[in-house]
Design a protein around this motif. Structure first.
Motif: not given
Length: 57
Positions: A16-37
């Motif tokens: 679940k967390l992996r899917r959220l991270m990938i989705l967030n990275a697609k929207i906000y980028g790999l370096g976003s604070q949320e993706t890193l979190h």
């Protein structure tokens, strides 16, 4: 039995967390604070999963 259930719960949480991270990275980028979190949380869950399964062998 309990160890298998907790491993299954961790595996579900990891996926679940992996899917959220990938989705967030697609929207906000790999370096976003949320993706890193999400990445840091995912690392912790994966370590827990690996430790739990190594100790049960």
């Amino acid at each position: 039995m309990i160890n298998n259930q907790s491993s299954l719960v961790l595996a579900v949480q990891i996926n679940k967390l992996r899917r959220l991270m990938i989705l967030n990275a697609k929207i906000y980028g790999l370096g976003s604070q949320e993706t890193l979190h999400y990445s840091e949380q995912l690392d912790e869950l994966i370590l827990q999963y690996q430790f739990q399964n190594r100790c049960s062998s």
